[in-house]
Design a protein around this motif. Sequence first.
Motif, PDB file in Angstrom:
ATOM      1  N   GLY A   7       0.814  -1.217   0.000  1.00 59.14           N
ATOM      2  CA  GLY A   7       0.000   0.000   0.000  1.00 59.14           C
ATOM      3  C   GLY A   7       0.846   1.265   0.000  1.00 59.14           C
ATOM      4  N   LYS A   8       1.897   1.270   0.815  1.00 60.49           N
ATOM      5  CA  LYS A   8       2.783   2.434   0.860  1.00 60.49           C
ATOM      6  C   LYS A   8       3.487   2.623  -0.480  1.00 60.49           C
ATOM      7  CE  LYS A   8       3.589   2.527   5.815  1.00 60.49           C
ATOM      8  NZ  LYS A   8       4.560   2.391   6.903  1.00 60.49           N
ATOM      9  N   ALA A  11       1.074   4.185  -2.867  1.00 62.96           N
ATOM     10  CA  ALA A  11       0.940   5.611  -2.543  1.00 62.96           C
ATOM     11  C   ALA A  11       2.141   6.400  -3.059  1.00 62.96           C
ATOM     12  CB  ALA A  11       0.790   5.799  -1.033  1.00 62.96           C
ATOM     13  N   ARG A  14       1.936   6.682  -6.820  1.00 66.42           N
ATOM     14  CA  ARG A  14       0.865   7.616  -7.185  1.00 66.42           C
ATOM     15  C   ARG A  14       1.344   9.057  -7.026  1.00 66.42           C
ATOM     16  NH1 ARG A  14      -2.212  10.512  -4.111  1.00 66.42           N
ATOM     17  NH2 ARG A  14      -1.871   9.292  -2.218  1.00 66.42           N
ATOM     18  N   GLN A  21      -5.676  10.576  -5.262  1.00 68.22           N
ATOM     19  CA  GLN A  21      -6.369   9.289  -5.173  1.00 68.22           C
ATOM     20  C   GLN A  21      -7.576   9.282  -6.108  1.00 68.22           C
ATOM     21  OE1 GLN A  21      -7.218   8.799  -0.984  1.00 68.22           O
ATOM     22  NE2 GLN A  21      -5.242   7.816  -0.609  1.00 68.22           N
ATOM     23  N   SER A  36      -7.583   4.580  -1.295  1.00 65.79           N
ATOM     24  CA  SER A  36      -7.174   4.834   0.087  1.00 65.79           C
ATOM     25  C   SER A  36      -7.050   3.526   0.870  1.00 65.79           C
ATOM     26  CB  SER A  36      -8.188   5.753   0.761  1.00 65.79           C
ATOM     27  OG  SER A  36      -7.871   5.928   2.118  1.00 65.79           O
ATOM     28  N   TRP A  38      -6.366   0.571  -0.319  1.00 66.45           N
ATOM     29  CA  TRP A  38      -5.157  -0.120  -0.781  1.00 66.45           C
ATOM     30  C   TRP A  38      -3.930   0.500  -0.135  1.00 66.45           C
ATOM     31  CZ3 TRP A  38      -6.262   0.243  -6.740  1.00 66.45           C
ATOM     32  CH2 TRP A  38      -7.290  -0.633  -7.086  1.00 66.45           C
ATOM     33  N   GLU A  39      -3.865   1.840  -0.163  1.00 68.57           N
ATOM     34  CA  GLU A  39      -2.689   2.531   0.337  1.00 68.57           C
ATOM     35  C   GLU A  39      -2.518   2.376   1.847  1.00 68.57           C
ATOM     36  OE1 GLU A  39      -2.821   6.572  -1.050  1.00 68.57           O
ATOM     37  OE2 GLU A  39      -2.449   5.981  -3.134  1.00 68.57           O
TER      38      GLU A  39
END
Length: 164
Positions: A7-8, A11, A14, A21, A36, A38-39
Amino acid sequence: MDQIKTGKFIATLRRQAGFTQEVLGDKLGVSNKTISRWENGNYMPDIEMLQLLSNEFNVSINELLSGEKNSNESSGTQPIQIDVTTKKECAFSVEDIKKYFKKKWYKEHLYLLILSCLIIAGLIIFSILSDNITIMCFTPLFAIISYGYINNRMMAYIENKLYK
């Protein structure tokens, strides 16, 4: 496979791409809440979403799952090969399916849309006839809140139908 690390990494990718998001969600056909989740490591993207993320950020699925960019030379190990068979020539794109469920939602919730419009029109007419400034000022606020509620319900419905 560590969900939080993955997830990090999503992020980070992205942000590096300069996406919010919401923008990434629109590109993938999911809501910003899904991105969100997922991150934050609450959920993992399914294999189809991993493929789309991989294509969007130009990284391998292995890198997404490991939560870091792999450098084969420094690690000394061969990456795990994952066979991803996604249907490239699908009859419907995600956007087509999204449009279908949006139309379906509008048909199923026509009464809600009509009721909201009638209430807003009634408030406008009542405020004009009674010269009530307070009601006249709060009518646009009520309209915005109604729109937000209806749009949120529609997007939740679409997401639920798309990604069961």
